[in-house]
Design a protein around this motif. Structure first.
Motif, mmCIF file in Angstrom:
data_model
loop_
_atom_site.group_PDB
_atom_site.id
_atom_site.type_symbol
_atom_site.label_atom_id
_atom_site.label_comp_id
_atom_site.label_asym_id
_atom_site.label_seq_id
_atom_site.Cartn_x
_atom_site.Cartn_y
_atom_site.Cartn_z
ATOM 1 N N VAL A 2 38.437 24.908 32.551
ATOM 2 C CA VAL A 2 38.797 25.786 31.448
ATOM 3 C C VAL A 2 38.796 24.983 30.147
ATOM 4 N N VAL A 3 38.167 25.525 29.125
ATOM 5 C CA VAL A 3 38.091 24.860 27.826
ATOM 6 C C VAL A 3 38.940 25.639 26.825
ATOM 7 N N GLU A 4 39.763 24.933 26.073
ATOM 8 C CA GLU A 4 40.607 25.562 25.061
ATOM 9 C C GLU A 4 39.800 25.735 23.782
ATOM 10 N N GLY A 158 46.984 40.638 33.853
ATOM 11 C CA GLY A 158 45.886 41.496 33.436
ATOM 12 C C GLY A 158 45.404 41.226 32.036
ATOM 13 N N ASP A 159 45.794 40.098 31.449
ATOM 14 C CA ASP A 159 45.342 39.777 30.092
ATOM 15 C C ASP A 159 43.903 39.269 30.152
ATOM 16 N N PRO A 160 43.031 39.784 29.305
ATOM 17 C CA PRO A 160 41.614 39.417 29.359
ATOM 18 C C PRO A 160 41.364 38.034 28.778
ATOM 19 N N ALA A 161 40.774 37.144 29.580
ATOM 20 C CA ALA A 161 40.443 35.803 29.110
ATOM 21 C C ALA A 161 39.123 35.835 28.364
ATOM 22 N N ASP A 162 38.949 34.895 27.409
ATOM 23 C CA ASP A 162 37.672 34.822 26.713
ATOM 24 C C ASP A 162 36.716 33.872 27.421
ATOM 25 N N GLY A 163 37.164 33.317 28.547
ATOM 26 C CA GLY A 163 36.310 32.476 29.380
ATOM 27 C C GLY A 163 36.205 33.078 30.765
ATOM 28 N N ASP A 164 36.070 32.217 31.767
ATOM 29 C CA ASP A 164 35.916 32.730 33.123
ATOM 30 C C ASP A 164 37.145 32.479 33.984
ATOM 31 N N ASP A 165 38.273 32.128 33.334
ATOM 32 C CA ASP A 165 39.474 31.840 34.119
ATOM 33 C C ASP A 165 40.326 33.087 34.297
ATOM 34 N N VAL A 166 41.085 33.091 35.383
ATOM 35 C CA VAL A 166 42.030 34.154 35.693
ATOM 36 C C VAL A 166 43.425 33.556 35.610
ATOM 37 N N PHE A 167 44.359 34.235 34.907
ATOM 38 C CA PHE A 167 45.708 33.687 34.837
ATOM 39 C C PHE A 167 46.454 34.073 36.110
ATOM 40 N N ALA A 168 46.647 33.089 36.982
ATOM 41 C CA ALA A 168 47.312 33.316 38.269
ATOM 42 C C ALA A 168 48.320 32.199 38.515
ATOM 43 N N ARG A 169 49.505 32.578 38.952
ATOM 44 C CA ARG A 169 50.564 31.614 39.270
ATOM 45 C C ARG A 169 51.183 31.961 40.626
ATOM 46 N N SER A 170 51.449 30.926 41.407
ATOM 47 C CA SER A 170 52.035 31.099 42.730
ATOM 48 C C SER A 170 53.453 30.556 42.763
ATOM 49 N N ILE A 171 54.334 31.287 43.437
ATOM 50 C CA ILE A 171 55.701 30.839 43.694
ATOM 51 C C ILE A 171 55.985 31.032 45.177
ATOM 52 N N GLU A 235 37.422 31.393 37.488
ATOM 53 C CA GLU A 235 38.185 30.234 37.951
ATOM 54 C C GLU A 235 39.616 30.668 38.216
ATOM 55 N N HIS A 236 40.070 30.480 39.448
ATOM 56 C CA HIS A 236 41.356 31.021 39.876
ATOM 57 C C HIS A 236 42.517 30.044 39.745
ATOM 58 N N ALA A 237 42.271 28.760 39.914
ATOM 59 C CA ALA A 237 43.357 27.818 40.188
ATOM 60 C C ALA A 237 43.817 26.995 38.993
ATOM 61 N N TYR A 238 43.162 27.122 37.847
ATOM 62 C CA TYR A 238 43.446 26.212 36.736
ATOM 63 C C TYR A 238 44.918 26.224 36.339
ATOM 64 N N TRP A 239 45.515 27.421 36.194
ATOM 65 C CA TRP A 239 46.871 27.514 35.664
ATOM 66 C C TRP A 239 47.936 27.118 36.677
ATOM 67 N N GLN A 240 47.525 26.925 37.925
ATOM 68 C CA GLN A 240 48.456 26.460 38.955
ATOM 69 C C GLN A 240 48.237 24.994 39.285
#
Length: 421
Positions: A2-4, A158-171, A235-240
């Motif tokens: 993911v690129v900022e 459900g927030d739309p990313a401007d790249g190919d990442d998905v915001f997903a967090r696991s607990i 990309e699913h795992a970046y934010w975790q």
């Protein structure tokens, strides 16, 4: 990876939020020019137990989705398969209210020297609100989820990313069943758009990144989110697995499907190689006096010091205050509401002498973990803990040093008082 990249729309969002919150918050410097970020505008926010919506910080990376409660659904996936409308979440399950101290995992990032990238928070990214919603325990058990051991819940925003990442967090599913809710109200009002309308995951006592906004999917599985684990592109795992990990500079954290230690401080002490930011570290902030104007003692010569202290899943055991920058300490009194996952108020009647003073506070949790004094140099890493320092880390996460949060106060003479108490 993911690129900022800068997001022009964030500036309009920030202006609209500051205007709607009527001056209770102010913009925060963002080196990536990517995040929508506002923090508490006044130190006095931290002298009260309940944070008004107008003073509650906001932080998110993507544009706010055009959420319509009548059309929005939350999908249950993985071990279960179902879809819930907002109406079903509100009407089919009991409504519970939880008190939760939300703290951005990057709170204190701007206190790192040298600076790390992104949002340069001081201490203003923390707040306590009452969140009303449906308990996850009721929803999951209604769909046949009985055992939590070794299982994880992944929330997808459900927030739309401007790249190919998905915001997903696991607990851990155990935490989800214990006290988490799908919230649709905040402080007794409809959830504001910037805080996750129409539905948000609330994880009491855990850093804000785990409290996923605009929830559209909840996945029950044996592992944390890793690349390819979601039934969707991107990309699913970046934010975790990459972001929100605590590690020294120039380090790539290894992907883990599961971990045994989820307590953030336990991970820092060696429980996990590169800790995840889950529950909040012990922390405190003085709210008043705020240093903006001279403090005038009451007739008895005292000035009340008041603030808040929190410790994630753990209880605050003790708060100390110092009027000489940490040279000497006195115990403060804990008072007010006492709810798991929410901060405590503290106060101390300070015999204040005229002149300039440096006020600091430090909290200790029930496990005898105490706020360190400072943030270390970059190369110290975990050895910093032995020297009363918090480890400088590349993301600037989970900092809880007390010295950077101090306040310089000018004390006038009691004779300057108008005689009121």
């Amino acid at each position: 990876m993911v690129v900022e990249t800068p997001r022009e729309g964030r500036h309009d969002e920030i202006e609209a939020i500051v205007d709607a919150k009527d001056g209770g918050v102010k913009p925060v410097r963002d080196e990536a020019d990517k995040y929508t970020v506002v923090g508490a505008a006044a130190r006095e926010t931290f002298a009260n137990w309940l944070t008004p919506v107008e003073e509650h910080f906001v932080c998110h990376r993507n544009d706010i989705p055009d959420g319509d409660a009548d059309a929005w659904t939350v999908s249950l996936t993985g071990r279960v398969e179902a879809e819930l409308s907002i109406g079903e979440i509100e009407d089919r399950y009991p409504a519970v209210a939880v008190a939760h101290t939300m703290e951005c995992a990057g709170n204190g990032r701007g206190q790192h020297d040298p600076e790390t990238g992104s949002v340069q928070w001081g201490f203003e990214a923390a707040a306590t609100a009452i969140w009303t919603g449906a308990p996850l325990e009721s929803i999951l058990r209604d769909h046949g989820v009985e055992s939590a051991e070794g299982t994880w819940l992944t929330a997808v925003g459900g927030d739309p990313a401007d790249g190919d990442d998905v915001f997903a967090r696991s607990i851990p599913l155990e935490k989800a069943i214990d006290d988490c809710v799908l919230a649709y109200e905040m402080n007794g009002e409809e959830l504001p758009r910037e805080h996750g309308y129409p539905v948000r995951l609330i994880v009491p006592g855990w850093y804000g990144v785990n409290n996923v906004k605009w929830v559209e999917e909840l996945r029950v599985a044996d592992a944390m989110v890793v690349q390819g684990s979601l039934d969707r592109p991107g990309e699913h795992a970046y934010w975790q697995q990459e972001a929100y990990r605590i590690h020294p500079r120039e380090t790539d954290p290894a992907t883990n499907e599961t971990i045994e230690a989820v307590d953030t401080w336990e991970q820092l002490e060696g429980g996990v190689d590169h800790p995840y930011t889950f529950d909040a570290n012990v922390m405190s902030v003085i709210g008043t006096p705020d240093g903006e104007s001279p403090a005038t003692p009451k007739a008895d010569g005292t000035v009340e010091i008041r603030g808040v202290a929190w410790a994630g899943d753990d209880a605050v055991d003790r708060v100390e205050v110092s009027a000489d920058g940490g040279e000497t300490w006195d115990d403060a009194e804990l008072f007010g509401p006492d709810y798991a996952g929410a901060w405590r108020l503290f106060r101390y009647d300070w015999n204040a002498e005229p002149g300039r003073h440096s006020l600091v506070s430090r909290a200790t949790d029930e496990l005898e973990r105490r706020q360190p004094a400072t943030i270390s140099a970059p190369d110290a890493w975990r050895k910093a803990l032995e020297n009363d320092e918090y480890p400088w880390n590349e993301g600037g996460y989970a900092a809880n040093a007390y010295e950077p949060n101090g306040v310089a106060v000018e004390v006038g003479s009691a004779a300057d008082s108008d005689g009121t108490e």
